[in-house]
Structures are given as structure tokens and as C-alpha cells.
Design an enzyme around this catalytic site. Structure first.
Site, PDB file in Angstrom:
ATOM      1  N   LYS A 190       0.851  -1.215   0.000  1.00 34.79           N
ATOM      2  CA  LYS A 190       0.000   0.000   0.000  1.00 34.79           C
ATOM      3  C   LYS A 190       0.879   1.254   0.000  1.00 34.79           C
ATOM      4  O   LYS A 190       0.668   2.181  -0.780  1.00 34.79           O
ATOM      5  CB  LYS A 190      -0.920   0.016   1.247  1.00 34.79           C
ATOM      6  CG  LYS A 190      -1.838  -1.186   1.360  1.00 34.79           C
ATOM      7  CD  LYS A 190      -2.742  -1.095   2.584  1.00 34.79           C
ATOM      8  CE  LYS A 190      -1.993  -1.152   3.914  1.00 34.79           C
ATOM      9  NZ  LYS A 190      -1.324  -2.449   4.186  1.00 34.79           N
ATOM     10  N   ARG A 247      -0.606  -8.742  13.466  1.00 32.77           N
ATOM     11  CA  ARG A 247      -1.114  -7.792  12.454  1.00 32.77           C
ATOM     12  C   ARG A 247      -1.876  -8.537  11.360  1.00 32.77           C
ATOM     13  O   ARG A 247      -2.916  -8.071  10.898  1.00 32.77           O
ATOM     14  CB  ARG A 247       0.055  -7.008  11.840  1.00 32.77           C
ATOM     15  CG  ARG A 247       0.632  -5.989  12.800  1.00 32.77           C
ATOM     16  CD  ARG A 247       2.004  -5.528  12.366  1.00 32.77           C
ATOM     17  NE  ARG A 247       2.032  -4.909  11.070  1.00 32.77           N
ATOM     18  CZ  ARG A 247       3.127  -4.822  10.316  1.00 32.77           C
ATOM     19  NH1 ARG A 247       4.270  -5.327  10.734  1.00 32.77           N
ATOM     20  NH2 ARG A 247       3.071  -4.227   9.158  1.00 32.77           N
ATOM     21  N   ARG A 270      11.645  -5.578   4.934  1.00 35.19           N
ATOM     22  CA  ARG A 270      11.439  -4.132   4.731  1.00 35.19           C
ATOM     23  C   ARG A 270      12.443  -3.295   5.526  1.00 35.19           C
ATOM     24  O   ARG A 270      12.770  -3.581   6.665  1.00 35.19           O
ATOM     25  CB  ARG A 270      10.025  -3.740   5.149  1.00 35.19           C
ATOM     26  CG  ARG A 270       9.819  -2.203   5.081  1.00 35.19           C
ATOM     27  CD  ARG A 270       8.391  -1.791   5.183  1.00 35.19           C
ATOM     28  NE  ARG A 270       7.715  -2.395   6.295  1.00 35.19           N
ATOM     29  CZ  ARG A 270       6.384  -2.394   6.438  1.00 35.19           C
ATOM     30  NH1 ARG A 270       5.636  -1.823   5.509  1.00 35.19           N
ATOM     31  NH2 ARG A 270       5.822  -2.961   7.473  1.00 35.19           N
ATOM     32  N   ARG A 314     -10.116   0.461   8.012  1.00 35.01           N
ATOM     33  CA  ARG A 314      -9.581  -0.849   8.389  1.00 35.01           C
ATOM     34  C   ARG A 314     -10.584  -1.678   9.189  1.00 35.01           C
ATOM     35  O   ARG A 314     -10.288  -2.808   9.555  1.00 35.01           O
ATOM     36  CB  ARG A 314      -8.376  -0.603   9.275  1.00 35.01           C
ATOM     37  CG  ARG A 314      -7.133  -1.324   8.888  1.00 35.01           C
ATOM     38  CD  ARG A 314      -6.056  -0.729   9.729  1.00 35.01           C
ATOM     39  NE  ARG A 314      -4.849  -1.431   9.729  1.00 35.01           N
ATOM     40  CZ  ARG A 314      -3.762  -1.023   9.087  1.00 35.01           C
ATOM     41  NH1 ARG A 314      -3.804   0.039   8.305  1.00 35.01           N
ATOM     42  NH2 ARG A 314      -2.649  -1.678   9.219  1.00 35.01           N
ATOM     43  N   ARG A 339      11.130  -1.409  10.941  1.00 32.73           N
ATOM     44  CA  ARG A 339       9.992  -0.886  11.694  1.00 32.73           C
ATOM     45  C   ARG A 339       9.761  -1.710  12.953  1.00 32.73           C
ATOM     46  O   ARG A 339       9.926  -2.924  12.932  1.00 32.73           O
ATOM     47  CB  ARG A 339       8.745  -0.887  10.798  1.00 32.73           C
ATOM     48  CG  ARG A 339       8.014   0.430  10.812  1.00 32.73           C
ATOM     49  CD  ARG A 339       6.982   0.475   9.737  1.00 32.73           C
ATOM     50  NE  ARG A 339       5.806  -0.306  10.078  1.00 32.73           N
ATOM     51  CZ  ARG A 339       4.727  -0.391   9.315  1.00 32.73           C
ATOM     52  NH1 ARG A 339       4.686   0.279   8.177  1.00 32.73           N
ATOM     53  NH2 ARG A 339       3.690  -1.098   9.686  1.00 32.73           N
TER      54      ARG A 339
END
Ligand code: AP5
Ligand code: MG
Length: 245
Positions: A28, A193, A149, A103, A182
Site C-alpha cells: 500500500k 497484524r 522491509r 480498516r 519498523r
């Protein structure tokens, strides 16, 4: 191949709201940044705004910090107030990209009411309907994307040690700042998550599907090819809106 945007695209077109749905790691943020650059409209990432509040130690940040660290969703009323304040800013006038919002079905219902009241009933020119795109990615691919990431501390540019490595390890290509992992990209938090996504966010796509407003894009492809699908969908949505007006 999608043509680069012209100046006329970025300065004058009314793009309207773009809603990006997708699991954690679906891409996203990666696609939102590309759309933002192409059309000159802001990326509104609720995750980024919340992380900024946590870092600055604001009241909202204090309320969100522990929840985010567990990989759970921040309560709807906090996030909706935050989004309302952001959408009322002047840079959203021609359009904006919602990255990570709505969400929950409650957030989606709230957003429809907000659009109705604040966008469509103001009567100051044509307002394109929101385009809702879900980026679909295979579960095992999501895990690799999240664990690989790296994000730049200065401006949030996104990399991946497996798929989109920086030219120099741990350094942002764009601004030379440090790349970091992160806080919630640890395996035990990633699991939570993904669970929150399955239980609370999947029904959001169903909400839009029932209204005939959901478009799916294949997010398993390389980022450039996903970007081409995304731009194609935005352009055909804009063309349909023009034909219908
Ligand atoms: P948020 O920041 O929104 O995180 P998320 O939804 O978990 O999504 P991510 O940012 O992890 O993934 P992404 O889809 O943006 O992927 P990216 O482009 O980075 O939310 C964080 C937390 O904030 C939540 O857990 C919650 O606590 C809270 N929160 C936020 N919004 C909320 C809301 N509305 N309500 C309640 N709580 C809320 O890409 C991932 C990686 O893959 C990168 O390394 C990238 O380089 C790579 N990649 C991207 N595309 C490709 C591709 N096509 N091929 C190969 N690699 C790719
Ligand atoms: Mg993101």
C-alpha cells in the site's frame, strides 16, 4: 507501459479519493507514494501519522503506542478523528490516497458519511466518487516483504533487502538517511497484524464489494507492474466519472 504523467495531470486534474486496501506488507505504502508523485495528491497513511504521534509523544501517540506494538488496531474513534482533521487540510482538495484506512467496517461506514457530508454536499464542483483498490498478495510473500522491509528515517522511503534493495546497504538512495526496521516488523507482531487484518479488515473489502465499488489488483507482481495496474484502474475510473457527468 504506462506513460509518465504530464504537468497538466499533476496540476489540474480532479482525481478524488483513492482508497488502498490490502494486508500488512501488500505494498500500500509503495504504491501510494507512486500515485502521490504521479498525480500530485497527498498520501495519507494512518500508520505513518500514528507512528509520528508515537515518536513525538503526543496524547494520541501515548494512547496508540502499546496497541501498535502488539500489532492490534487503534480504536476507531481515535483514528477517525485523526483522519477527519487530515482530510480537511487544503492539500486534499483535488484528491488524496488513503493508505491503511478504513480498516474496520465501522471506519468504512464513518468514511462514507464523512464523504457525503463534507465532499458531496458542499456543491462546489464535480467530486469523483472514491476508487477502492485492494492489493492482493500471497501470504508467504507477505512475510518475506515484511521481514525484509527497511524504511528511511527522514522521509519514509521504502526498501526491501530481498526485492528492492538500496544501492548502499542501510542508506536511503533518495536522501542518504539511515534505513531502519519498523518496530512492528518483528515476527511475533507480524502474526498479530495479519490476524487483525483477517478478522477486522477483510470485511471492509466485502463492504465495498457489496456496493459494487471494489477493484482488485494482483500485488504478487513486481512493484512496477503493480503500479501499472493501479494507474490503469485510476484512469479508467476517472474516464467513467467523466463520461457519467
Ligand atoms: P500500517 O502502517 O498501515 O501497516 P500495515 O497495514 O501493516 O501495512 P504496512 O505498512 O506494513 O505494509 P504496506 O502495505 O504499506 O507495504 P509496503 O509498501 O511498506 O499500520 C501500522 C499499525 O498502525 C497497525 O498495526 C495499527 O496498530 C495502526 N493503524 C494504522 N491504521 C489504522 C486504522 N485505520 N485503524 C486502526 N489502527 C490503525 O511494502 C512492504 C515491503 O514489501 C517493502 O519492503 C516493499 O519494498 C516491498 N514491496 C512492496 N511492493 C512490492 C512488490 N510488488 N514486490 C516486491 N516487494 C514489494
Ligand atoms: Mg504502509
Amino acid at each position: 507501459m504506462i506513460e509518465p504523467a504530464t504537468m497538466a495531470d499533476t496540476t489540474s486534474r480532479n482525481i478524488g479519493p483513492i482508497i488502498l486496501l490490502g494486508a500488512p506488507g501488500a505494498g500500500k505504502g509503495t504504491q501510494a507514494k507512486r500515485i502521490a508523485e504521479r498525480y500530485g495528491i497527498p498520501q495519507i497513511s494512518t500508520g505513518d501519522i500514528l507512528r509520528d504521534n508515537v515518536q513525538r509523544g503526543t496524547e494520541l501517540g501515548l494512547q496508540a503506542k502499546a496497541i501498535m506494538a502488539r500489532g492490534e488496531l487503534v480504536p476507531d474513534h481515535l483514528v477517525c478523528d485523526m483522519v477527519a482533521a487530515r482530510l480537511r487540510q487544503a492539500d486534499c482538495a483535488r484528491g488524496f490516497i488513503l493508505d491503511g484506512f478504513p480498516r474496520t467496517p465501522a471506519q468504512a461506514g464513518w468514511l462514507d458519511t464523512f464523504f457525503q457530508r463534507e465532499l458531496f454536499e458542499k456543491g462546489d464542483g464535480a467530486k469523483p466518487l472514491p476508487i477502492v483498490m485492494r492489493i492482493d498478495v500471497d501470504y508467504n510473500q507477505l512475510l518475506k516483504r515484511l521481514t525484509g522491509r527497511r524504511t528511511c528515517v527522514a522521509n519514509g522511503h521504502i526498501y526491501n533487502i530481498y526485492f528492492q534493495p538500496p544501492r548502499v546497504a542501510d542508506v536511503c538512495d533518495v536522501d542518504g538517511s539511515q534505513l531502519v526496521i519498523r518496530n512492528d516488523d518483528r515476527e511475533e507482531v507480524i502474526r498479530e497484524r495479519l490476524k487483525a487484518y483477517d478478522q477486522q479488515t477483510r470485511p471492509v473489502a466485502e463492504y465495498y464489494q457489496q456496493k459494487g465499488r471494489l477493484v482488485s489488483v494482483n500485488g504478487d507482481l513486481p512493484a512496477d507492474q503493480v503500479g501499472e495496474q493501479v494507474v490503469r484502474e485510476i484512469e479508467s475510473h476517472a474516464a467513467a466519472a467523466t463520461d457519467g457527468s
